[in-house]
Design an enzyme around this catalytic site. Structure first.
Site, short mmCIF file in Angstrom:
data_model
loop_
_atom_site.label_atom_id
_atom_site.label_comp_id
_atom_site.label_asym_id
_atom_site.label_seq_id
_atom_site.Cartn_x
_atom_site.Cartn_y
_atom_site.Cartn_z
N THR A 19 8.82 -12.30 -4.43
CA THR A 19 9.21 -11.21 -5.31
C THR A 19 9.48 -9.93 -4.51
OG1 THR A 19 7.68 -12.16 -6.93
CG2 THR A 19 8.58 -9.99 -7.45
N ARG A 23 5.17 -12.47 2.33
CA ARG A 23 3.73 -12.18 2.39
C ARG A 23 2.97 -13.42 2.76
NH1 ARG A 23 2.76 -8.41 -2.85
NH2 ARG A 23 4.47 -7.00 -2.37
N SER A 114 1.64 -4.65 -0.11
CA SER A 114 1.48 -3.88 -1.34
C SER A 114 0.03 -3.77 -1.78
CB SER A 114 2.35 -4.49 -2.43
OG SER A 114 2.32 -3.70 -3.59
N HIS A 115 -0.27 -4.31 -2.95
CA HIS A 115 -1.60 -4.16 -3.56
C HIS A 115 -2.55 -5.27 -3.15
CE1 HIS A 115 1.24 -6.51 -5.76
NE2 HIS A 115 0.24 -7.24 -6.19
N LYS A 127 9.03 -6.60 4.75
CA LYS A 127 10.10 -6.52 3.75
C LYS A 127 11.28 -5.78 4.35
CE LYS A 127 9.77 -3.70 0.02
NZ LYS A 127 9.47 -3.25 -1.34
N ASP A 278 -1.46 2.24 -5.08
CA ASP A 278 -1.82 0.99 -4.40
C ASP A 278 -1.68 1.08 -2.89
OD1 ASP A 278 0.95 1.01 -4.26
OD2 ASP A 278 1.10 -1.16 -4.36
N ASP A 280 0.57 0.44 -0.64
CA ASP A 280 1.75 1.05 -0.02
C ASP A 280 2.34 2.20 -0.85
OD1 ASP A 280 2.50 -0.79 -1.99
OD2 ASP A 280 4.47 -1.09 -1.10
N ASP A 282 3.53 2.48 -3.98
CA ASP A 282 4.61 2.41 -4.98
C ASP A 282 4.10 2.18 -6.40
OD1 ASP A 282 3.89 -0.19 -4.49
OD2 ASP A 282 5.93 -0.94 -4.13
N ARG A 283 2.84 1.77 -6.54
CA ARG A 283 2.31 1.57 -7.89
C ARG A 283 1.50 2.78 -8.35
NH1 ARG A 283 0.37 -4.60 -8.96
NH2 ARG A 283 2.32 -5.56 -8.28
N THR A 345 11.67 -9.87 -13.18
CA THR A 345 10.56 -9.22 -12.49
C THR A 345 10.93 -8.90 -11.04
OG1 THR A 345 8.96 -10.34 -13.89
CG2 THR A 345 8.17 -9.58 -11.75
N GLU A 364 8.11 -1.31 -14.65
CA GLU A 364 7.56 -2.65 -14.84
C GLU A 364 6.14 -2.52 -15.37
OE1 GLU A 364 8.89 -5.96 -12.10
OE2 GLU A 364 8.47 -4.37 -10.69
N GLU A 365 5.72 -3.55 -16.10
CA GLU A 365 4.37 -3.55 -16.65
C GLU A 365 3.31 -3.59 -15.54
OE1 GLU A 365 2.44 -6.41 -16.04
OE2 GLU A 365 4.18 -7.20 -14.97
N SER A 366 3.73 -3.96 -14.34
CA SER A 366 2.79 -4.14 -13.23
C SER A 366 2.53 -2.81 -12.52
CB SER A 366 3.34 -5.18 -12.27
OG SER A 366 4.67 -4.84 -11.89
N LYS A 377 9.86 1.64 -6.61
CA LYS A 377 8.98 2.32 -7.54
C LYS A 377 8.15 3.33 -6.76
CE LYS A 377 5.91 -1.69 -7.51
NZ LYS A 377 6.51 -3.01 -7.50
N ARG A 497 0.89 -15.89 -14.82
CA ARG A 497 0.83 -14.64 -15.56
C ARG A 497 1.26 -14.90 -17.00
NH1 ARG A 497 -0.26 -11.48 -11.37
NH2 ARG A 497 1.14 -11.21 -9.59
C1 G1P Z 1 4.27 -8.59 -8.95
C2 G1P Z 1 4.62 -7.91 -10.25
C3 G1P Z 1 6.04 -7.41 -10.21
C4 G1P Z 1 6.22 -6.49 -9.00
C5 G1P Z 1 5.78 -7.20 -7.74
C6 G1P Z 1 5.81 -6.26 -6.54
O1 G1P Z 1 5.10 -9.70 -8.74
O2 G1P Z 1 4.43 -8.78 -11.33
O3 G1P Z 1 6.34 -6.75 -11.40
O4 G1P Z 1 7.56 -6.10 -8.88
O5 G1P Z 1 4.44 -7.67 -7.89
O6 G1P Z 1 4.96 -5.16 -6.71
P1 G1P Z 1 4.64 -11.21 -9.09
O7 G1P Z 1 3.37 -11.46 -8.33
O8 G1P Z 1 4.39 -11.24 -10.56
O9 G1P Z 1 5.79 -12.08 -8.67
ZN ZN Z 2 2.97 -1.75 -3.74
#
Ligand code: G1P
Ligand code: ZN
Length: 544
Positions: A19, A23, A114-115, A127, A278, A280, A282-283, A345, A364-366, A377, A497
């Protein structure tokens, strides 16, 4: 003597970006040739690095510093012209996106998972972002993946480490390495978008802010912007020092992992506004005194109020949300006559819409919100947008939320994550459900009747590219829906999910607990997917 070495290598399995980039567990990334193969494949996939300039930086997690040195030496050996690096090889993801755009580079390499937790046994990631500042679209990530499958050699400059602790230019062979302040340009950009005077006055008037940087990269950004430029008292930003293992925290800003912040915001003498970001940067998570703002609702509130911020005074071109994100923003878009796009997504799908001027605001909901000021983001951007809105409206988070629900209705929303599943078992659950999609309409599950069901496919309105298999959606009579997909960012096993949504127009029924409001949808989704039967799980691991 320094010189370019050409190193023979072989393809390594599993270098397919997900996504958001590639990673893996850190030890996997540290395996012989692993990072080098992937970086050479990036360069090969974009037609080589010769004569090009790039931005480089990361969230400071374990191996960030070593990986940055390797990438610099590979960029030099591939005859790149210039690499702009954040001091200490640090850059938040939104700051990297901004630098790529500001300096008009040929893209950038961001080191982050990221997170996901960081450390010797945790996660690492790489990335590539394209010259628009955004995550590489699928065509590019697929080209990178193909290159990883065909690689036979990589090039690396044999030299000592570059000193990344001092600002200024040095050389690595022919290539210029420019070390920049990771914060300054980004903070300047924020000042152009938001009414810093109004926010400063609100804070000076006693409005209390708490920002939890979760020992990750946003600490220095938040200190500079919130404390130094906006005058919040020192100590407003907690967990402000970036650590390479994030202090053992899970740097994901949600009610589960940012529990300390949640407890403070729901406790006695809570601050007026709380936020977290988070790994990095972006969240974001936004919390008011005693009130949690879901990311989907935050997007809707921002859509309704963005014009109060100077950078958005002319209004929004349009809005976009990922498919599993709630339709709260759709209600605002409909009321304001804005175009509203529904994408798969992942932030990479917003890039074309923003580049084409079709949308200004995305979410995004995330816990991801952002605008066309960059192509990622942006956690602190969302925090500043909220502060600007609160300052302009002279209102509390709780009142803004209550007023929003009264005007637009409420979309009860929750995401349930089932983690650490066996990949084959989780895939089988989705495959089985996918096979039944066409027959589902009319089926009754836990008292709800299925109205429509499909596997979401997206046709990019700008370049016509099609992305299929982006999540199973089941809509019930009355409009409630459940969405299911597998995570594409995990590094072990599989995460299922389950996204749940039900809208209530109001004026009654706006104050229910979301899990309670969604109980019938949860039961129906479990029954249709056979979660208990096939995965042996009844409760999710994480609820957001
Ligand atoms: C998750 C989130 C998605 C976000 C991505 C990167 O991806 O659901 O919205 O863009 O992290 O931060 P997923 O693990 O669901 O593929
Ligand atoms: Zn992030």
């Amino acid at each position: 003597m320094s010189q370019i070495a050409t190193v023979a290598t072989e393809p390594i399995q599993g270098q397919k970006p997900g996504t958001s980039g590639l990673r893996k567990k850190t030890p996997v990334f540290m395996q012989r040739h692993f990072l080098e193969n992937f970086v050479q494949s990036i360069f090969d996939a974009i037609g080589g690095a010769a004569g090009k300039s790039f931005v480089l930086g990361g969230d400071g997690r374990y191996f960030n510093d070593r990986a940055a040195q390797v990438i610099l030496r590979m960029a030099a050996a591939n005859r790149a012209r210039r690499v702009i690096v954040g001091r200490g090889a640090l850059l938040s993801t939104p700051a990297a996106s901004h630098l790529i755009r500001l300096r008009r580079t040929d893209g950038g390499i961001i080191l982050s998972a990221s997170h996901n937790p960081g450390g010797p046994d945790e996660d690492f990631g790489v990335k590539f972002n394209t010259p628009n500042g955004g995550p590489a679209p699928e065509a590019v990530t697929e080209a990178i993946h193909r290159a990883t499958e065909a690689i036979t050699e990589y090039r690396i400059y044999e030299a000592h480490d570059v000193d990344l602790s001092n600002l200024g230019e040095t050389r690595l062979g022919e290539m210029v390495v420019e070390v920049v302040d990771p914060v300054a340009d980004y903070a300047d950009l924020m000042e152009t978008l938001f009414d810093f005077n109004a926010i400063r006055a609100m804070i000076a008037g006693g409005f209390r802010v708490r920002f939890d940087a979760m020992c990750a990269v946003t600490g220095p950004y938040a200190v500079e912007i919130l404390e130094n430029r906006l005058g919040a008292p020192s100590g407003t930003v907690v967990n402000r020092l970036p650590l390479n293992d994030f202090g053992g925290l899970h740097p994901d800003p949600n009610p589960v992992w940012a529990k300390v912040l949640m407890d403070e915001m729901f406790g006695a003498d809570a601050p007026d506004f709380g936020a977290a970001s988070d790994g990095d940067g972006d969240r974001n998570m936004v919390v008011g005194k005693g009130v949690y703002v879901s990311p989907s609702d935050s997007l809707a509130v921002i859509a309704a109020n963005a014009h109060l911020a100077p950078g958005y005074a002319a209004g929004l071109a349009g809005v976009a949300r990922s498919m599993p994100t709630s339709a709260a923003v759709d209600a605002v878009a409909a009321a304001k006559g804005l175009d509203c796009y529904e994408t798969p997504t992942g932030w990479k799908f917003f890039g074309n819409l923003m580049d084409a001027g079709k949308v200004t605001l995305c979410g995004e909901e995330s816990f991801g919100t952002g605008s066309d000021h960059v192509r990622e983001k942006d956690g602190l951007w969302a925090v500043l947008m909220w502060l600007n809105i609160l300052a302009a409206r002279r209102d509390s988070v709780a009142d803004v939320m209550a007023g929003h629900f009264r005007t637009y209705g409420r979309n009860y929303y929750s995401r349930h994550d089932f983690e650490g599943l066996d990949l084959a078992a989780a895939t089988a659950v989705l495959d089985r459900l996918r096979g039944r999609m066409a027959d589902l309409p009319g089926t009754v599950a836990a008292g709800l009747t299925v109205a429509a069901a499909d596997d979401f496919a997206y046709t990019d309105p700008v370049d016509g590219s099609v992305s299929a298999g982006q999540g199973l959606r089941i809509v019930f009579d009355g409009g409630a829906r459940a969405v299911m997909r597998l995570s594409g960012t995990g590094t072990t096993g599989a995460t299922l999910r389950l996204y749940l949504e039900r809208s209530v127009p109001g004026p009654d029924g706006l104050d229910t607990d979301p899990q309670e409001a969604l109980a019938p949808v949860i039961a129906a989704a479990h029954e249709l997917a056979g979660i208990e039967a096939h995965l042996d799980r009844s409760e999710p691991d994480v609820i957001t």
